[in-house]
Design a protein around this motif. Structure first.
Motif, PDB file in Angstrom:
ATOM      1  N   ASP A  50       1.821   1.990   4.143  1.00  0.00           N
ATOM      2  CA  ASP A  50       0.465   1.668   4.820  1.00  0.00           C
ATOM      3  C   ASP A  50      -0.441   0.563   3.801  1.00  0.00           C
ATOM      4  OD1 ASP A  50       0.981   3.377   6.960  1.00  0.00           O
ATOM      5  OD2 ASP A  50       0.037   5.043   5.930  1.00  0.00           O
ATOM      6  N   VAL A  51      -0.130   0.549   2.591  1.00  0.00           N
ATOM      7  CA  VAL A  51      -0.825  -0.254   1.690  1.00  0.00           C
ATOM      8  C   VAL A  51      -0.064  -1.775   2.159  1.00  0.00           C
ATOM      9  CG1 VAL A  51      -1.265  -1.238  -0.880  1.00  0.00           C
ATOM     10  CG2 VAL A  51      -1.038   1.484  -0.085  1.00  0.00           C
ATOM     11  N   ARG A  52       1.345  -1.666   2.100  1.00  0.00           N
ATOM     12  CA  ARG A  52       1.999  -2.992   2.550  1.00  0.00           C
ATOM     13  C   ARG A  52       1.482  -3.785   3.777  1.00  0.00           C
ATOM     14  NH1 ARG A  52       5.013  -4.854  -1.941  1.00  0.00           N
ATOM     15  NH2 ARG A  52       5.770  -6.277  -0.365  1.00  0.00           N
ATOM     16  N   SER A  53       1.073  -2.787   4.840  1.00  0.00           N
ATOM     17  CA  SER A  53       0.537  -3.247   6.029  1.00  0.00           C
ATOM     18  C   SER A  53      -0.819  -4.092   5.974  1.00  0.00           C
ATOM     19  CB  SER A  53       0.281  -2.062   6.834  1.00  0.00           C
ATOM     20  OG  SER A  53      -0.858  -1.401   6.646  1.00  0.00           O
ATOM     21  N   LEU A 107     -15.293   5.026  11.633  1.00  0.00           N
ATOM     22  CA  LEU A 107     -13.908   4.638  11.606  1.00  0.00           C
ATOM     23  C   LEU A 107     -13.128   3.998  10.371  1.00  0.00           C
ATOM     24  CD1 LEU A 107     -11.146   4.840  13.516  1.00  0.00           C
ATOM     25  CD2 LEU A 107     -11.768   2.478  13.746  1.00  0.00           C
ATOM     26  N   VAL A 108     -12.763   4.607   9.538  1.00  0.00           N
ATOM     27  CA  VAL A 108     -12.204   3.945   8.151  1.00  0.00           C
ATOM     28  C   VAL A 108     -10.952   3.308   8.653  1.00  0.00           C
ATOM     29  CG1 VAL A 108     -11.592   4.218   5.797  1.00  0.00           C
ATOM     30  CG2 VAL A 108     -13.272   5.802   7.061  1.00  0.00           C
ATOM     31  N   TRP A 109     -10.546   1.834   8.323  1.00  0.00           N
ATOM     32  CA  TRP A 109      -9.419   1.372   8.794  1.00  0.00           C
ATOM     33  C   TRP A 109      -9.246   0.156   7.782  1.00  0.00           C
ATOM     34  CZ3 TRP A 109      -9.270  -3.813  10.889  1.00  0.00           C
ATOM     35  CH2 TRP A 109     -10.515  -4.371  10.940  1.00  0.00           C
ATOM     36  N   GLY A 110      -8.054  -0.446   8.029  1.00  0.00           N
ATOM     37  CA  GLY A 110      -7.881  -1.725   7.355  1.00  0.00           C
ATOM     38  C   GLY A 110      -7.546  -1.429   5.864  1.00  0.00           C
ATOM     39  N   PHE A 111      -8.037  -2.237   5.045  1.00  0.00           N
ATOM     40  CA  PHE A 111      -7.582  -2.281   3.505  1.00  0.00           C
ATOM     41  C   PHE A 111      -8.194  -0.922   3.038  1.00  0.00           C
ATOM     42  CE2 PHE A 111      -9.571  -2.362  -0.823  1.00  0.00           C
ATOM     43  CZ  PHE A 111      -8.473  -2.899  -1.395  1.00  0.00           C
ATOM     44  N   THR A 112      -9.331  -0.430   3.521  1.00  0.00           N
ATOM     45  CA  THR A 112      -9.332   0.901   2.781  1.00  0.00           C
ATOM     46  C   THR A 112      -8.756   1.978   3.259  1.00  0.00           C
ATOM     47  OG1 THR A 112     -12.025   0.325   2.604  1.00  0.00           O
ATOM     48  CG2 THR A 112     -11.692   2.600   2.561  1.00  0.00           C
ATOM     49  N   ALA A 113      -8.471   2.127   4.488  1.00  0.00           N
ATOM     50  CA  ALA A 113      -7.650   3.081   4.988  1.00  0.00           C
ATOM     51  C   ALA A 113      -6.071   2.960   4.589  1.00  0.00           C
ATOM     52  CB  ALA A 113      -7.673   3.060   6.574  1.00  0.00           C
TER      53      ALA A 113
END
Length: 258
Positions: A38-41, A203-209
């Motif tokens: 999920d970090v690599r994504s 909604l928490v998404w992207g880099f933070t999520a």
């Protein structure tokens, strides 16, 4: 709110030995967070032109919760998040960790993360124990390297909206809520998919999520959740209180992933 002054250059040494017991599995395996899927994504290394070091940033992943005898987090354990002002030019309306650009006067990414947290939330850096840093994550849309700094808020104090132009909400996201499968989902847009969380109708998404998901997994706090169903990012954002722009608009494509 009237917050006290910052103390640049102070309290910037990492002290993992002072972390509470429930954070130690995370700290001992912190190098593995970067390699979680999920970090690599959300990492753009190898996919965009690398940016120079003077364009790097730092974020503070600040965990609160008292030490206790158990290895599991206490019920009130939380991480500090902000809602970026919808009027900002970049990453407007997104949920983020406190943080920003590393200035030439900052002595290290830890110094920068603590300064930025003070500027955005009024956080007193002397109440924080810096415990670890993660390998820089390169923002997918821009290639900018971001240095995540992990800290423990050993003496929580007053925080709030210190710079309304940057953040209009500051709040704790409880680990029990983040780990709750009912608050976890996958979202996708324009060929990209990644993890997300619903917290306080945001909604928490992207880099933070991506970072939160990697941290939960590495620390052993993750619970099984539905990774198979992917919801449309635009539709999901429209149901949230983020007040983010529509990323299908050409002018907003470069601001896609924070």
């Amino acid at each position: 709110m009237d917050f006290g002054p910052d103390h640049p250059g102070q309290n910037i040494d990492l002290r993992p030995q002072r972390a509470p017991r429930w954070m130690r599995r995370l700290i001992n395996g912190v190098d593995g967070v970067y390699h979680h899927r999920d970090v690599r994504s959300v990492d753009a290394r190898g996919r965009t032109t690398p940016r120079p070091a003077d364009q790097s940033a730092a974020v503070l992943m600040l965990f609160s919760g008292a030490d206790h005898l158990q290895a599991d987090p206490p019920e009130d354990a939380a991480v500090l998040l902000t809602h970026r002002s919808p009027s900002m030019r970049s990453h407007s309306g997104q949920i983020a960790f406190p943080g920003g650009r590393i200035d030439p006067t900052d002595l290290s990414p830890v110094d920068a993360a603590l300064r930025e947290a003070w500027e955005e939330t009024g956080l007193d850096r002397t109440t924080v124990t810096p415990v670890a840093t993660l390998e820089p994550v390169h923002i997918r849309a821009s290639g900018y390297p971001v240095h995540p700094v992990l800290g423990h808020w050993h003496t929580p104090g007053e925080v709030g909206v210190a710079s309304p132009a940057e953040a209009d909400d500051v709040f704790p996201a409880y680990l029990s809520d983040l780990a709750d499968p009912r608050n976890r989902l996958m979202v996708g847009w324009a060929g990209w998919t990644g993890p997300a969380f619903t917290i306080n109708d945001y909604l928490v998404w992207g880099f933070t999520a991506g970072l939160l998901s990697g941290l939960l997994h590495q620390a052993g706090w993750e619970r099984p959740w539905d990774r198979e169903t992917t919801l449309d990012l635009q539709d999901t954002l429209a149901k949230s209180r983020n007040d983010e722009p529509r990323y299908s608009e050409p002018d907003n494509r470069v601001r896609f992933l924070r």
